[in-house]
Design a protein around this motif. Structure first.
Motif, mmCIF file in Angstrom:
data_model
loop_
_atom_site.group_PDB
_atom_site.id
_atom_site.type_symbol
_atom_site.label_atom_id
_atom_site.label_comp_id
_atom_site.label_asym_id
_atom_site.label_seq_id
_atom_site.Cartn_x
_atom_site.Cartn_y
_atom_site.Cartn_z
ATOM 1 N N VAL A 1 -6.115 8.350 4.356
ATOM 2 C CA VAL A 1 -5.879 7.106 3.738
ATOM 3 C C VAL A 1 -6.001 5.889 4.015
ATOM 4 C CG1 VAL A 1 -4.283 6.151 1.893
ATOM 5 C CG2 VAL A 1 -4.346 8.835 1.416
ATOM 6 N N LEU A 2 -5.070 6.423 5.535
ATOM 7 C CA LEU A 2 -5.014 4.936 6.423
ATOM 8 C C LEU A 2 -6.527 4.292 6.454
ATOM 9 C CD1 LEU A 2 -1.783 5.274 8.830
ATOM 10 C CD2 LEU A 2 -2.223 3.109 7.685
ATOM 11 N N LYS A 3 -7.700 5.432 7.233
ATOM 12 C CA LYS A 3 -8.849 5.175 7.685
ATOM 13 C C LYS A 3 -9.431 4.550 6.431
ATOM 14 C CE LYS A 3 -12.602 6.945 10.579
ATOM 15 N NZ LYS A 3 -12.628 8.726 11.008
ATOM 16 N N LYS A 4 -9.339 5.183 5.265
ATOM 17 C CA LYS A 4 -9.958 4.534 3.896
ATOM 18 C C LYS A 4 -9.339 3.447 3.905
ATOM 19 C CE LYS A 4 -10.842 9.045 1.646
ATOM 20 N NZ LYS A 4 -10.441 9.976 -0.188
ATOM 21 N N ILE A 5 -8.315 2.676 4.249
ATOM 22 C CA ILE A 5 -7.922 1.378 3.620
ATOM 23 C C ILE A 5 -8.286 0.124 4.989
ATOM 24 C CG2 ILE A 5 -5.489 0.023 3.656
ATOM 25 C CD1 ILE A 5 -4.191 2.428 2.837
ATOM 26 N N PHE A 6 -8.521 0.911 6.139
ATOM 27 C CA PHE A 6 -9.098 -0.005 7.198
ATOM 28 C C PHE A 6 -10.193 -0.002 6.608
ATOM 29 C CE2 PHE A 6 -5.155 0.187 10.663
ATOM 30 C CZ PHE A 6 -4.745 0.183 9.749
ATOM 31 N N SER A 7 -11.288 0.571 6.311
ATOM 32 C CA SER A 7 -12.590 0.916 6.287
ATOM 33 C C SER A 7 -12.632 -0.248 4.959
ATOM 34 C CB SER A 7 -13.387 2.406 6.428
ATOM 35 O OG SER A 7 -12.648 2.637 8.015
ATOM 36 N N ASN A 8 -11.438 -0.110 3.478
ATOM 37 C CA ASN A 8 -12.757 -1.034 2.823
ATOM 38 C C ASN A 8 -11.694 -1.876 2.469
ATOM 39 O OD1 ASN A 8 -14.511 1.739 1.657
ATOM 40 N ND2 ASN A 8 -12.331 2.442 2.242
ATOM 41 N N VAL A 9 -10.538 -2.428 2.699
ATOM 42 C CA VAL A 9 -10.025 -3.113 2.214
ATOM 43 C C VAL A 9 -10.700 -4.478 3.187
ATOM 44 C CG1 VAL A 9 -7.596 -4.423 2.013
ATOM 45 C CG2 VAL A 9 -8.019 -2.013 1.093
ATOM 46 N N LYS A 10 -10.804 -5.898 2.245
ATOM 47 C CA LYS A 10 -11.659 -6.990 2.687
ATOM 48 C C LYS A 10 -10.319 -7.377 3.198
ATOM 49 C CE LYS A 10 -15.310 -5.397 1.858
ATOM 50 N NZ LYS A 10 -16.215 -4.966 2.651
ATOM 51 N N GLY B 1 -11.176 -2.696 10.521
ATOM 52 C CA GLY B 1 -10.356 -3.528 10.094
ATOM 53 C C GLY B 1 -9.561 -4.454 11.235
ATOM 54 N N ARG B 2 -8.980 -5.264 9.775
ATOM 55 C CA ARG B 2 -7.847 -6.816 10.442
ATOM 56 C C ARG B 2 -6.709 -6.688 10.051
ATOM 57 N NH1 ARG B 2 -9.397 -10.927 7.312
ATOM 58 N NH2 ARG B 2 -9.686 -12.746 8.948
ATOM 59 N N GLY C 1 0.364 -1.238 0.187
ATOM 60 C CA GLY C 1 0.124 0.221 0.296
ATOM 61 C C GLY C 1 0.936 1.222 0.289
ATOM 62 N N THR C 2 0.434 2.929 -0.642
ATOM 63 C CA THR C 2 0.822 3.912 -0.877
ATOM 64 C C THR C 2 -0.633 4.961 -0.213
ATOM 65 O OG1 THR C 2 0.480 4.475 -3.351
ATOM 66 C CG2 THR C 2 2.783 3.035 -2.548
ATOM 67 N N ASN C 3 0.128 5.903 -0.007
ATOM 68 C CA ASN C 3 -0.879 6.804 0.111
ATOM 69 C C ASN C 3 -1.981 7.035 -1.330
ATOM 70 O OD1 ASN C 3 -0.059 7.315 3.003
ATOM 71 N ND2 ASN C 3 1.636 8.908 1.754
ATOM 72 N N ASP C 4 -1.265 6.856 -2.206
ATOM 73 C CA ASP C 4 -2.642 7.504 -3.632
ATOM 74 C C ASP C 4 -2.673 5.659 -4.813
ATOM 75 O OD1 ASP C 4 0.497 6.175 -4.493
ATOM 76 O OD2 ASP C 4 0.744 8.240 -5.573
ATOM 77 N N ASN C 5 -2.498 4.714 -3.568
ATOM 78 C CA ASN C 5 -2.903 3.341 -4.859
ATOM 79 C C ASN C 5 -4.080 2.756 -4.419
ATOM 80 O OD1 ASN C 5 -1.435 1.631 -2.680
ATOM 81 N ND2 ASN C 5 -0.738 0.133 -3.955
ATOM 82 N N LEU C 6 -5.149 3.070 -3.530
ATOM 83 C CA LEU C 6 -6.257 3.174 -2.837
ATOM 84 C C LEU C 6 -7.062 1.418 -4.289
ATOM 85 C CD1 LEU C 6 -8.130 1.635 -0.887
ATOM 86 C CD2 LEU C 6 -8.829 3.320 -0.678
ATOM 87 N N ASP C 7 -6.935 1.836 -4.939
ATOM 88 C CA ASP C 7 -8.117 1.843 -6.144
ATOM 89 C C ASP C 7 -6.889 0.467 -6.795
ATOM 90 O OD1 ASP C 7 -9.215 3.967 -6.570
ATOM 91 O OD2 ASP C 7 -9.074 5.413 -8.003
ATOM 92 N N GLY D 1 11.779 3.301 -0.670
ATOM 93 C CA GLY D 1 10.690 4.021 -2.156
ATOM 94 C C GLY D 1 9.410 4.734 -1.677
ATOM 95 N N ASN D 2 8.009 4.895 -1.796
ATOM 96 C CA ASN D 2 6.866 5.074 -1.808
ATOM 97 C C ASN D 2 6.387 4.829 -0.677
ATOM 98 O OD1 ASN D 2 5.833 4.406 -2.906
ATOM 99 N ND2 ASN D 2 4.624 5.890 -4.563
ATOM 100 N N MET D 3 6.277 3.670 -0.045
ATOM 101 C CA MET D 3 5.822 3.256 0.692
ATOM 102 C C MET D 3 5.864 2.998 2.182
ATOM 103 S SD MET D 3 6.666 -0.859 -0.555
ATOM 104 C CE MET D 3 5.002 -1.477 -0.211
ATOM 105 N N LEU D 4 5.994 4.813 2.503
ATOM 106 C CA LEU D 4 5.474 5.082 4.168
ATOM 107 C C LEU D 4 4.044 5.643 3.582
ATOM 108 C CD1 LEU D 4 6.219 5.836 6.920
ATOM 109 C CD2 LEU D 4 6.959 8.160 5.965
ATOM 110 N N VAL D 5 3.025 5.088 4.434
ATOM 111 C CA VAL D 5 1.897 5.148 4.392
ATOM 112 C C VAL D 5 1.542 6.330 5.568
ATOM 113 C CG1 VAL D 5 -0.384 4.692 4.495
ATOM 114 C CG2 VAL D 5 0.988 3.293 3.038
ATOM 115 N N ASP D 6 1.547 7.627 5.681
ATOM 116 C CA ASP D 6 1.662 8.659 6.977
ATOM 117 C C ASP D 6 0.557 9.496 6.513
ATOM 118 O OD1 ASP D 6 1.984 9.859 4.727
ATOM 119 O OD2 ASP D 6 4.437 10.782 5.707
ATOM 120 N N ASP D 7 -0.448 9.177 5.452
ATOM 121 C CA ASP D 7 -1.484 9.778 5.507
ATOM 122 C C ASP D 7 -2.916 9.029 6.331
ATOM 123 O OD1 ASP D 7 -4.377 10.874 4.252
ATOM 124 O OD2 ASP D 7 -3.358 12.240 2.937
ATOM 125 N N LYS D 8 -2.918 9.917 7.123
ATOM 126 C CA LYS D 8 -4.531 9.146 8.244
ATOM 127 C C LYS D 8 -5.315 9.353 7.464
ATOM 128 C CE LYS D 8 -1.947 11.102 12.193
ATOM 129 N NZ LYS D 8 -2.252 11.850 13.784
#
Length: 446
Positions: free
Chosen positions: A164-173, A231-232, A127-133, A155-162
């Motif tokens: 974005v993190l919330k969207k990932i935790f909420s949407n990723v199965k 989120g799991r 995951g990155t800050n911009d690859n949720l799609d 690289g750019n793999m530090l996910v530090d946008d809160k």
């Protein structure tokens, strides 16, 4: 059809050890019984008298460095070291070059492994800050987890946008695997070390720079967000006693929303070892105090910690010989993880049944791996024979990782892995890897 009969083994699975025989037909365990006779002259018979028969180890965190970093290791070399260590299945991390943050790069890794891997394989998606799609396109039956770096990224793999993190935790199965260290805390500690020591920072400063505070601030925040969003999460490589209190043992692993892992180096070493080992035990998160180590052991034994893994992450010895600021973190561990845990079994620090639970059963249950991780009829024949009374010493001559060194060099292990089977195929026997490969891609029941 290929048949192998293993006789007189101490079979360890499902929390018990019992004497018996096991018949492999093709790639599956055909029969388990107190006594099995060979039905024809084509059956290979192995006398396992005095040896333990374990399920193949499932390592949920390795860095095999391919593509892009193959001077350190590659899928072929590191999976060979894995089967030599009784690891029949691995999950590899996405911080290669290029990063595994697109479907295309994930497919590229799968193609390499299909050709070159000695052990069963799966690759985590990054995951990155911009690859949720892109994350949402992932086939959850083929990818074990989403890997997020909340610190110590490449690289750019530090996910530090809160947000974005919330969207990932909420949407990723998928289950979300996390590296938890707070970057701001680490940067402040590092600057203080530079102010004090200049470019000559002692390795002993590593657990002070990558401190308990940095770990706890990040992991506690992740646990809080998981509870808020549903989120799991699976928190990798716990290194502090304080963090262990974030996790509980009140549910079966298959029902846990929030799980955790410890790695071999945090169970074996402490900050007292930096004086002798130096950069060879420089990992992220850092090896910390003996007190942390004991508290981690307590949490492992009472089931707050669910999984034992390696975080195998090789670098060349030249790279590890650099000064603190230029020396990369990580080291090779897949070949020596199970022998190290067997050393603890011999010292009665942990039972062999508990080792199998944490290294075989729980990774299979946690990630939903089909038909592996247990010794059961009908399951894949991923198996390891271990002789508990056959000492050997780790030397450069018997290290199989491409980097050619190990933090365990000079250690004499009491237990020796004599045979490793991958899908019924004898992949390794007594320091020799069978060059015929029989690995399979993992599938996940979701």
């Amino acid at each position: 059809m290929r048949k192998t009969l293993i006789k007189n083994a101490k079979i360890v699975t499902d929390g018990i050890t019992r004497n018996g025989d096991l018949l492999i037909e093709g790639d599956v365990i055909k029969e388990i019984s107190e006594s099995i006779s060979a039905k024809d002259g084509n059956t290979i018979i192995i006398d396992a008298e005095g040896k333990y028969l374990l399920p193949g180890v499932i390592d949920d965190q390795v860095h095999f460095r391919e593509p892009g970093l193959t001077h350190k290791g590659n899928i072929e070399s590191e999976s060979a070291a894995a089967v030599a260590g009784g690891i029949t299945t691995y999950m590899e991390m996405p911080n290669t070059s290029p990063q595994t943050t697109t479907i295309k790069e994930w497919e590229n890794k799968m193609a390499i492994a299909a050709k070159d891997s000695y052990a069963n394989y799966a690759f985590m998606f990054g995951g990155t800050n911009d690859n949720l799609d892109e994350i949402l396109k992932v086939d959850v039956t083929k990818v074990p987890a989403l890997k997020l770096f909340l610190g110590s990224s490449t690289g750019n793999m530090l996910v530090d946008d809160k947000e974005v993190l919330k969207k990932i935790f909420s949407n990723v199965k998928l289950r979300i695997a996390l590296h938890c260290e707070d970057e701001a805390t680490i940067k402040a500690n590092l600057q203080q070390a530079i102010d004090t020591y200049g470019d000559d920072i002692p390795m002993e400063q590593h657990p002070i720079i990558r401190s308990e505070e940095a770990c706890y601030l990040s992991s506690s925040g992740a646990v809080e967000l998981a509870k808020e969003t549903g989120g799991r999460i699976h928190v990798f490589h716990l290194s502090t006693g304080k963090e262990t209190n974030l996790f509980n043992n009140k549910k079966a692993i298959k029902d846990k929303q929030i799980t955790s892992e410890v790695c071999i180096h945090h169970l074996w070493f402490s900050d007292e070892d930096y004086a002798a080992k130096g950069s060879l035990i420089k990992w992220n998160p850092a090896v910390k105090t003996a007190k942390d180590r004991e508290e981690i052991w307590e949490a492992l034994l009472d089931d707050r910690i669910d999984v034992i893994a390696t975080d195998h992450a090789p670098h060349t010895i030249d790279e590890k010989s650099n000064s603190y600021l230029k020396c990369p973190s990580g080291g090779p561990l897949v070949q020596h993880a199970l022998p190290a845990m067997m050393q603890f079994v011999a010292k009665e620090k942990i039972s062999i049944e508990k080792v199998v639970e944490k290294m075989c059963h729980n990774p299979a249950l946690l990630f939903g791996i089909a038909d592996r991780g247990f010794i059961r009829e009908g399951f894949k024949a991923d198996l390891v024979l271990v002789d508990p009374n056959n000492p050997w010493t780790v030397t450069k001559d018997n290290i199989l990782a491409k980097c050619g060194w190990s933090p365990f060099e000079g250690v004499t292990f009491n237990s020796r892995i004599t045979h490793t089977f991958v899908n019924g195929h004898l992949a390794y026997q007594n320091f020799k890897v069978n060059q015929v490969k029989n690995a399979q891609a993992l599938t996940f029941q979701r």
